[in-house]
Design an enzyme around this catalytic site. Structure first.
Site, PDB file in Angstrom:
ATOM      1  N   ASN A 169      -0.846  19.450   0.351  1.00  0.00           N
ATOM      2  CA  ASN A 169      -2.022  18.890   1.024  1.00  0.00           C
ATOM      3  C   ASN A 169      -1.828  18.890   2.547  1.00  0.00           C
ATOM      4  OD1 ASN A 169      -3.085  16.258   2.410  1.00  0.00           O
ATOM      5  ND2 ASN A 169      -4.562  16.689   0.808  1.00  0.00           N
ATOM      6  N   LYS A 202       0.846  -1.199   0.000  1.00  0.00           N
ATOM      7  CA  LYS A 202       0.000   0.000   0.000  1.00  0.00           C
ATOM      8  C   LYS A 202       0.873   1.236   0.000  1.00  0.00           C
ATOM      9  CE  LYS A 202      -3.950   2.195   0.805  1.00  0.00           C
ATOM     10  NZ  LYS A 202      -3.556   3.052  -0.340  1.00  0.00           N
ATOM     11  N   SER A 221      -6.675   5.798   4.489  1.00  0.00           N
ATOM     12  CA  SER A 221      -6.739   5.009   3.253  1.00  0.00           C
ATOM     13  C   SER A 221      -7.194   3.587   3.559  1.00  0.00           C
ATOM     14  CB  SER A 221      -5.367   4.943   2.580  1.00  0.00           C
ATOM     15  OG  SER A 221      -5.173   6.042   1.735  1.00  0.00           O
ATOM     16  N   LYS A 264       5.102   1.891  -3.180  1.00  0.00           N
ATOM     17  CA  LYS A 264       5.143   3.302  -3.592  1.00  0.00           C
ATOM     18  C   LYS A 264       5.316   3.366  -5.093  1.00  0.00           C
ATOM     19  CE  LYS A 264       5.114   7.457  -1.734  1.00  0.00           C
ATOM     20  NZ  LYS A 264       4.548   7.829  -0.432  1.00  0.00           N
ATOM     21  N   LYS A 296       5.292   2.618   8.261  1.00  0.00           N
ATOM     22  CA  LYS A 296       4.066   3.305   8.694  1.00  0.00           C
ATOM     23  C   LYS A 296       2.966   2.286   8.966  1.00  0.00           C
ATOM     24  CE  LYS A 296       4.797   7.287   5.676  1.00  0.00           C
ATOM     25  NZ  LYS A 296       4.220   8.312   4.811  1.00  0.00           N
TER      26      LYS A 296
HETATM   27  N1  GLU Z   1       1.223   8.978   0.126  1.00  0.00           N
HETATM   28  C1  GLU Z   1       0.807   8.906   1.484  1.00  0.00           C
HETATM   29  C2  GLU Z   1       1.960   8.513   2.370  1.00  0.00           C
HETATM   30  O1  GLU Z   1       3.108   8.742   2.027  1.00  0.00           O
HETATM   31  C3  GLU Z   1      -0.452   8.056   1.668  1.00  0.00           C
HETATM   32  C4  GLU Z   1      -0.353   6.618   1.250  1.00  0.00           C
HETATM   33  C5  GLU Z   1      -1.681   5.890   1.281  1.00  0.00           C
HETATM   34  O2  GLU Z   1      -2.684   6.475   1.626  1.00  0.00           O
HETATM   35  O3  GLU Z   1      -1.675   4.686   0.945  1.00  0.00           O
HETATM   36  O4  GLU Z   1       1.796   8.065   3.472  1.00  0.00           O
END
Ligand code: GLU
Length: 425
Positions: free
Chosen positions: A232, A81, A359, A117, A105
Site C-alpha cells: 500500500n 489505536k 485514521s 496493534k 506515532k
Molecule cells: N497500520 C498503520 C500503522 O502502522 C495504520 C494504523 C492506523 O491507522 O490506526 O501506522
C-alpha cells in the site's frame, strides 16, 4: 502463491531484537527528558496483551486453528489505536513492538490515542476470499471484549485492506447490536471510511521526503529514488514521486527487485502489480532486495518490513536521505552508522504516521456523522506532518541527538505526562 520464496523475512529472534531496541530508545528518550525509572517500567511493555486461538472452517471442510494477538501499549492519553497485520511470520514480540511504535506515532502527531496493534499468523496469499472473511470475523469475536470505539480502534496493516475492515466492522456491529463505524478505520467510503485514507501512509511519507529534501537542498524533481516494497505505502508513494518529477530508479517486492539508473516504467509497474504488491515475478532480470538497498540513489525509502538496514549494509548505502515508510526497517547500529555518515534518516514513527493521522480523521468523522472532502483531509494531514517533522528536526539539533531519538523524545512525552497526571507513576 506462497510466501516460501520470499526474500524479505525476519526470524523470531530478529523480532525480539526489534522489541529490545525499541525499549532501549524509549529508555534513552525518557532519561533525556528527565523522567524517573518507573515511567520506563510502565512504558517498556504493553499494559495489555491478548493471545487468541481462532478456529476456522476452511473451504475444503477441514478446520484450522489460527493464532492472533492484540496488544494495547498504553491508554493514558485515550483509546488505543493501530492496525491488524495478517502475515505468516507475525510474533508476539513483534506485535508488542508495533504497539509501542503506534503510541509514539500518536504522540508525535498529537492524537488523543495510545498505541495498539494486532496480528494473525496466517498467509492471506494462500486463502480464499470466504476463508479470509471467516478469519476476520473470528478474530473480532475473539478480541471483542477489549476493543471498541472508545477502547481500542483497529485499522489495516500489512496484507489487510478495506474489505477486511468492512467485515470486522460488520461483525463488531452485530456483537454490539449497534452500527459502529467508529470501531475500526480504513473502511470503504460507503461504510464511513474517509477520503484520502487509502493513500494516507504514502502521503505522510512524501510530505516527509519534501521536508527532508528542503533541509538537504535536494530538488525532488529529478531526484533518483529507490522504494523498497510495493504494498500500500510503497506503490502509492512510487506514483506520487513519479508525479512530482522524481526518477524512480528502483522498486522491489517480497520476491525480488528491479533497478534501472535511467528510471523504471512506473505506470507499467503500477498497472501490473497484484493486490499483495507483487510485480517482480513478471521480469527475468531481477536483483535481490539487499542488492537494491546499496544501489546509487539520492533518496531511499524502505517500505517493506523490519530489519532491512543493519550494520552490514549501512556503510554501503549511497542515499543522502532515508525515509522509513515501513515500521522498524533500520536497526540501532545502522541508525548510528548512517547518522555519523551525515545521511538524514527520517524515522518510521514520524514518516509512517500519515496512516494513523487520517485514521483519526476517519474516527472523528464517524463520531460526528459529518464527512470531509478529500482536500480537507489532505490539507489537515499536511499541516500535522510538517509540524511534526520540524518539531523533531529541531529537537535533534537542539539536543544533539539523532532523528530517531528526537522522535522518541517528542512521541513519548504526552503519554508519560498523561500517565503521571492519572497517578499511575
Ligand atoms: N497500520 C498503520 C500503522 O502502522 C495504520 C494504523 C492506523 O491507522 O490506526 O501506522
Amino acid at each position: 502463491m506462497t510466501a516460501d520464496h520470499s526474500q524479505v523475512t525476519n526470524t523470531a529472534e530478529e523480532k525480539l531484537d526489534v522489541l529490545k531496541s525499541t525499549q532501549t530508545v524509549i529508555h534513552k528518550a525518557l532519561e533525556k527528558l528527565g523522567y524517573p525509572e518507573e515511567v520506563y517500567e510502565l512504558l517498556k511493555e504493553p499494559i495489555r496483551m491478548l493471545t487468541v486461538k481462532i478456529p476456522i472452517r476452511m473451504d475444503d471442510g477441514s478446520t484450522k486453528i489460527f493464532t492472533g494477538f492484540r496488544a494495547q501499549h498504553n491508554d493514558a492519553v485515550g483509546p488505543t489505536k493501530g492496525g491488524i497485520r495478517f502475515h505468516p511470520e507475525v510474533t508476539e514480540n513483534e506485535v508488542k513492538a508495533l504497539s509501542i511504535w503506534m503510541s509514539l506515532k500518536c504522540g508525535i502527531v498529537d492524537l488523543p490515542y495510545g498505541g495498539g496493534k494486532g496480528g494473525i499468523v496466517c498467509d492471506p496469499r494462500d486463502m480464499s476470499f470466504r476463508e479470509l472473511e471467516r478469519l476476520s470475523r473470528g478474530y473480532v469475536r475473539a478480541i471483542s471484549q477489549i476493543v471498541g470505539p472508545a477502547k481500542d480502534i483497529p485499522a489495516p496493516d500489512i496484507f489487510t485492506n478495506s474489505q477486511i475492515m468492512a467485515w470486522m466492522m460488520d461483525e463488531y456491529s452485530r456483537i454490539d447490536e449497534f452500527n459502529s463505524p467508529g470501531f475500526i478505520t480504513g473502511k470503504p467510503l460507503v461504510l464511513g471510511g474517509s477520503h484520502g485514507r487509502e493513500s494516507a501512509a504514502a502521503k505522510g511519507v512524501i510530505i516527509c521526503i519534501n521536508e527532508a529534501a528542503k533541509k538537504k537542498g535536494i530538488d525532488i524533481k529529478g531526484a533518483r529514488v529507490i522504494v523498497q516494497g510495493f504494498g500500500n505505502a510503497g506503490s502509492f508513494l512510487t506514483e506520487f514521486l513519479h508525479d512530482a518529477g522524481a526518477i524512480v530508479v528502483g522498486i522491489s517486492d517480497a520476491y525480488g527487485a528491479l533497478y534501472n539508473p535511467d528510471g523504471l516504467d512506473v505506470e507499467y509497474l503500477l498497472d501490473r502489480r497484484d493486490s499483495f504488491g507483487t510485480v517482480t515475478k513478471l521480469f527475468n532480470h531481477t536483483i535481490t532486495n539487499q542488492e537494491l538497498l546499496e544501489k546509487e540513489c539520492d533518496i531511499l525509502v524502505p517500505a517493506a518490513i523490519e530489519n532491512q538496514i543493519t550494520e552490514e549494509n549501512a556503510p554501503h548505502i549511497h542515499a543522502k536521505i532515508i525515509v522509513e515508510a515501513a515500521n522498524g526497517p533500520t536497526n540501532l547500529e545502522a541508525t548510528q552508522i548512517l547518522t555519523d555518515r551525515g545521511i538524514l534518516l527520517v524515522p518510521d514513527v514520524l514518516a509512517s504516521a500519515g496512516g494513523v493521522t487520517v485514521s483519526y480523521f476517519e474516527w472523528v468523522q464517524n463520531n460526528q456523522g459529518y464527512y470531509w472532502t478529500e482536500e480537507e483531509v489532505n490539507d489537515r494531514l499536511e499541516t500535522v506532518i510538517v509540524k511534526a517533522f520540524n518539531q523533531i528536526y529541531e529537537m535533534a539539533q537542539i539536543r544533539k541527538v539523532d532523528m530517531r531519538l528526537a522522535a522518541y523524545m517528542v512521541g513519548v512525552r504526552k503519554m508519560a505526562e498523561a500517565s503521571r497526571f492519572r497517578g499511575w507513576v
